[in-house]
Each structure stands twice: as C-alpha cells, then as structure tokens.
Design a protein around this motif. Structure first.
Motif, PDB file in Angstrom:
ATOM      1  N   ARG A 188     -37.244  -0.207  52.026  1.00  0.00           N
ATOM      2  CA  ARG A 188     -37.520  -1.501  52.661  1.00  0.00           C
ATOM      3  C   ARG A 188     -38.502  -2.344  51.857  1.00  0.00           C
ATOM      4  N   ARG A 189     -39.509  -1.696  51.307  1.00  0.00           N
ATOM      5  CA  ARG A 189     -40.531  -2.446  50.566  1.00  0.00           C
ATOM      6  C   ARG A 189     -39.932  -3.145  49.344  1.00  0.00           C
ATOM      7  N   LEU A 190     -39.122  -2.429  48.589  1.00  0.00           N
ATOM      8  CA  LEU A 190     -38.460  -3.026  47.428  1.00  0.00           C
ATOM      9  C   LEU A 190     -37.496  -4.120  47.880  1.00  0.00           C
ATOM     10  N   HIS A 191     -36.744  -3.843  48.940  1.00  0.00           N
ATOM     11  CA  HIS A 191     -35.809  -4.825  49.478  1.00  0.00           C
ATOM     12  C   HIS A 191     -36.537  -6.129  49.822  1.00  0.00           C
ATOM     13  N   LYS A 192     -37.652  -6.002  50.518  1.00  0.00           N
ATOM     14  CA  LYS A 192     -38.433  -7.173  50.911  1.00  0.00           C
ATOM     15  C   LYS A 192     -38.917  -7.942  49.685  1.00  0.00           C
ATOM     16  N   SER A 193     -39.414  -7.237  48.685  1.00  0.00           N
ATOM     17  CA  SER A 193     -39.891  -7.894  47.457  1.00  0.00           C
ATOM     18  C   SER A 193     -38.760  -8.609  46.726  1.00  0.00           C
ATOM     19  N   LEU A 194     -37.625  -7.963  46.638  1.00  0.00           N
ATOM     20  CA  LEU A 194     -36.478  -8.572  45.955  1.00  0.00           C
ATOM     21  C   LEU A 194     -35.977  -9.806  46.696  1.00  0.00           C
ATOM     22  N   MET A 195     -35.922  -9.730  48.016  1.00  0.00           N
ATOM     23  CA  MET A 195     -35.450 -10.875  48.799  1.00  0.00           C
ATOM     24  C   MET A 195     -36.443 -12.039  48.737  1.00  0.00           C
ATOM     25  N   THR A 196     -37.728 -11.730  48.781  1.00  0.00           N
ATOM     26  CA  THR A 196     -38.740 -12.779  48.651  1.00  0.00           C
ATOM     27  C   THR A 196     -38.642 -13.439  47.280  1.00  0.00           C
ATOM     28  N   SER A 197     -38.397 -12.642  46.257  1.00  0.00           N
ATOM     29  CA  SER A 197     -38.221 -13.184  44.902  1.00  0.00           C
ATOM     30  C   SER A 197     -36.970 -14.051  44.808  1.00  0.00           C
ATOM     31  N   ALA A 198     -35.904 -13.624  45.467  1.00  0.00           N
ATOM     32  CA  ALA A 198     -34.660 -14.410  45.461  1.00  0.00           C
ATOM     33  C   ALA A 198     -34.878 -15.764  46.141  1.00  0.00           C
ATOM     34  N   ILE A 199     -35.640 -15.769  47.221  1.00  0.00           N
ATOM     35  CA  ILE A 199     -35.953 -17.036  47.896  1.00  0.00           C
ATOM     36  C   ILE A 199     -36.802 -17.916  46.988  1.00  0.00           C
ATOM     37  N   ALA A 200     -37.800 -17.328  46.344  1.00  0.00           N
ATOM     38  CA  ALA A 200     -38.665 -18.094  45.431  1.00  0.00           C
ATOM     39  C   ALA A 200     -37.860 -18.691  44.284  1.00  0.00           C
ATOM     40  N   GLY A 222     -28.318 -16.950  38.137  1.00  0.00           N
ATOM     41  CA  GLY A 222     -27.838 -15.631  37.722  1.00  0.00           C
ATOM     42  C   GLY A 222     -28.812 -14.524  38.103  1.00  0.00           C
ATOM     43  N   VAL A 223     -30.091 -14.768  37.880  1.00  0.00           N
ATOM     44  CA  VAL A 223     -31.108 -13.777  38.251  1.00  0.00           C
ATOM     45  C   VAL A 223     -31.145 -13.606  39.769  1.00  0.00           C
ATOM     46  N   THR A 224     -30.986 -14.693  40.502  1.00  0.00           N
ATOM     47  CA  THR A 224     -30.940 -14.611  41.968  1.00  0.00           C
ATOM     48  C   THR A 224     -29.797 -13.703  42.405  1.00  0.00           C
ATOM     49  N   ALA A 225     -28.634 -13.858  41.800  1.00  0.00           N
ATOM     50  CA  ALA A 225     -27.487 -13.006  42.138  1.00  0.00           C
ATOM     51  C   ALA A 225     -27.815 -11.529  41.884  1.00  0.00           C
ATOM     52  N   ILE A 226     -28.445 -11.252  40.760  1.00  0.00           N
ATOM     53  CA  ILE A 226     -28.820  -9.865  40.434  1.00  0.00           C
ATOM     54  C   ILE A 226     -29.822  -9.328  41.456  1.00  0.00           C
ATOM     55  N   LEU A 227     -30.804 -10.152  41.818  1.00  0.00           N
ATOM     56  CA  LEU A 227     -31.800  -9.735  42.818  1.00  0.00           C
ATOM     57  C   LEU A 227     -31.148  -9.446  44.163  1.00  0.00           C
ATOM     58  N   LEU A 228     -30.187 -10.280  44.558  1.00  0.00           N
ATOM     59  CA  LEU A 228     -29.500 -10.067  45.841  1.00  0.00           C
ATOM     60  C   LEU A 228     -28.762  -8.732  45.854  1.00  0.00           C
ATOM     61  N   ILE A 229     -28.071  -8.437  44.769  1.00  0.00           N
ATOM     62  CA  ILE A 229     -27.346  -7.164  44.681  1.00  0.00           C
ATOM     63  C   ILE A 229     -28.332  -5.994  44.673  1.00  0.00           C
ATOM     64  N   SER A 272     -34.696 -19.447  44.374  1.00  0.00           N
ATOM     65  CA  SER A 272     -33.855 -20.502  44.942  1.00  0.00           C
ATOM     66  C   SER A 272     -34.643 -21.789  45.118  1.00  0.00           C
ATOM     67  N   VAL A 273     -35.894 -21.674  45.527  1.00  0.00           N
ATOM     68  CA  VAL A 273     -36.761 -22.853  45.641  1.00  0.00           C
ATOM     69  C   VAL A 273     -37.016 -23.440  44.254  1.00  0.00           C
ATOM     70  N   ALA A 274     -37.284 -22.576  43.269  1.00  0.00           N
ATOM     71  CA  ALA A 274     -37.498 -23.050  41.896  1.00  0.00           C
ATOM     72  C   ALA A 274     -36.250 -23.760  41.371  1.00  0.00           C
ATOM     73  N   PHE A 275     -35.075 -23.187  41.650  1.00  0.00           N
ATOM     74  CA  PHE A 275     -33.824 -23.837  41.264  1.00  0.00           C
ATOM     75  C   PHE A 275     -33.764 -25.247  41.835  1.00  0.00           C
ATOM     76  N   LEU A 276     -34.050 -25.369  43.112  1.00  0.00           N
ATOM     77  CA  LEU A 276     -33.959 -26.658  43.795  1.00  0.00           C
ATOM     78  C   LEU A 276     -34.884 -27.685  43.161  1.00  0.00           C
ATOM     79  N   VAL A 277     -36.094 -27.287  42.851  1.00  0.00           N
ATOM     80  CA  VAL A 277     -37.065 -28.199  42.218  1.00  0.00           C
ATOM     81  C   VAL A 277     -36.551 -28.636  40.837  1.00  0.00           C
ATOM     82  N   MET A 278     -36.058 -27.688  40.056  1.00  0.00           N
ATOM     83  CA  MET A 278     -35.549 -28.026  38.715  1.00  0.00           C
ATOM     84  C   MET A 278     -34.307 -28.905  38.798  1.00  0.00           C
ATOM     85  N   TYR A 279     -33.433 -28.612  39.738  1.00  0.00           N
ATOM     86  CA  TYR A 279     -32.202 -29.377  39.919  1.00  0.00           C
ATOM     87  C   TYR A 279     -32.526 -30.838  40.228  1.00  0.00           C
ATOM     88  N   VAL A 280     -33.439 -31.049  41.163  1.00  0.00           N
ATOM     89  CA  VAL A 280     -33.839 -32.408  41.539  1.00  0.00           C
ATOM     90  C   VAL A 280     -34.529 -33.092  40.357  1.00  0.00           C
TER      91      VAL A 280
END
Length: 180
Positions: free
Chosen positions: A73-85, A55-62, A87-95
């Motif tokens: 651009r700077r905020l965009h980059k930070s938000l996208m990097t956070s969304a990727i992070a 849910g937070v990833t979806a909010i960050l993407l928007i 997503s990686v955290a999700f994957l670790v927790m899911y597994v």
C-alpha cells in the motif's frame, strides 16, 4: 461514518475542480501572450517534455497496480501521488506551451489523419472525464474507504492509462509537423 463525512466534505471541491480545470484550460488555450504585448519566446521544447511526462505517468500507473496487487500500500500510494503530480505538471506545461506557441496542425493524409483525430478526440474527452474520477478515487483512499476506492479505481485506472498513453501517441504522430 467519519470516512463518509470526509468524502462528502470533498465532493464540492471535486465538482468545482472538475469544472474549473477544463474551463480554464480551454480559455487559456486561446490566450496568446504575444497578443497582450509580451515578447516571449515560444516554449517549443515543452511538447517533448510533457509527452515524456505522460509516458512516465503511464509507467507509474502500471507500477502502482502491481504494487497494490502485491499488497504494498505504501508504494502504491507514493506511485499514485507521483502520477497525480506528473499530471498536474503536464497540465501546466501544456497550457504554457499553448500560451506561447501557435497550435500545430496535423499534416498527415488519408486514413492516418482519421486515426490521429480519433485518438486526439478520445484523448481530450477522456482527459476531462478523468479529472473527477482521479479525485474521487484519491479521496476515497485517503478517507480509507477502500471498498469504494477499489470499485472506482477499476474504472479510473484504464481511462487514466489510456489518456497517458494516447498523450504520447498524439505527440509522436504530430511531432513531425512542429515548427522548429
């Protein structure tokens, strides 16, 4: 030319990661630590957390799309990097959850069962497809090939948003059936 070389340099890594992640997740999904003699408690608290992460990833993407449309651009980059992070955290927790817990069966009946499985199947398929799309999009931005970045971002964004939102929907639909 330099930007294209940077992009080409990472293409092999993008392909490798895009194959390794789904294969590793599929393999680890079937691994239960208890079968190897580990006495671990099921991590039954994780689905709630990784659904929130989606849910937070979806909010960050928007928010990232709004930021770039406003020229930040700077905020965009930070938000996208956070969304990727996230997503990686999700994957670790899911597994981790699936390595310590048995899969939960959906208990709904009738049309809701078909709706659930449609959402689940599209979520899983698109979550595999989104891996190379996110990586390509990120590398193109990093390489400052913004015309190509923007082109693929228009494809990546709606798919990634769908995966993030349907992750929450799948959790909400199956959560009544989790063993507590």
């Amino acid at each position: 030319m330099k930007e294209q070389n940077l992009e080409q340099k990472y293409n092999k890594w993008i392909i490798a990661v895009s194959i390794i992640i789904p294969v590793a997740v599929a393999f680890l999904f079937g691994v239960k630590l208890k079968d190897f003699g580990y006495n671990v408690e099921p991590l039954s608290f994780l689905p709630r957390i990784y659904a929130t992460t989606n849910g937070v990833t979806a909010i960050l993407l928007i928010a990232a799309v709004i930021a770039i449309k406003n020229g930040n651009r700077r905020l965009h980059k930070s938000l996208m990097t956070s969304a990727i992070a996230l997503s990686v955290a999700f994957l670790v927790m899911y597994v981790a959850y699936h390595m310590t817990s048995d899969s939960t069966k959906f208990g709904g009946e009738g049309i809701i069962k078909y709706v659930y499985y449609f959402i689940l199947v599209t979520h899983v398929i698109l979550s595999i497809i989104i891996i190379p799309l996110v990586l390509i999009t990120y590398v193109r931005a990093w390489a400052q090939v913004f015309n190509k970045h923007k082109k693929i971002a228009r494809i990546t964004f709606p798919i990634w948003l769908y995966v993030a939102v349907t992750g929450v929907v799948v959790y909400l639909m199956i959560s009544p059936y989790y063993v507590r």
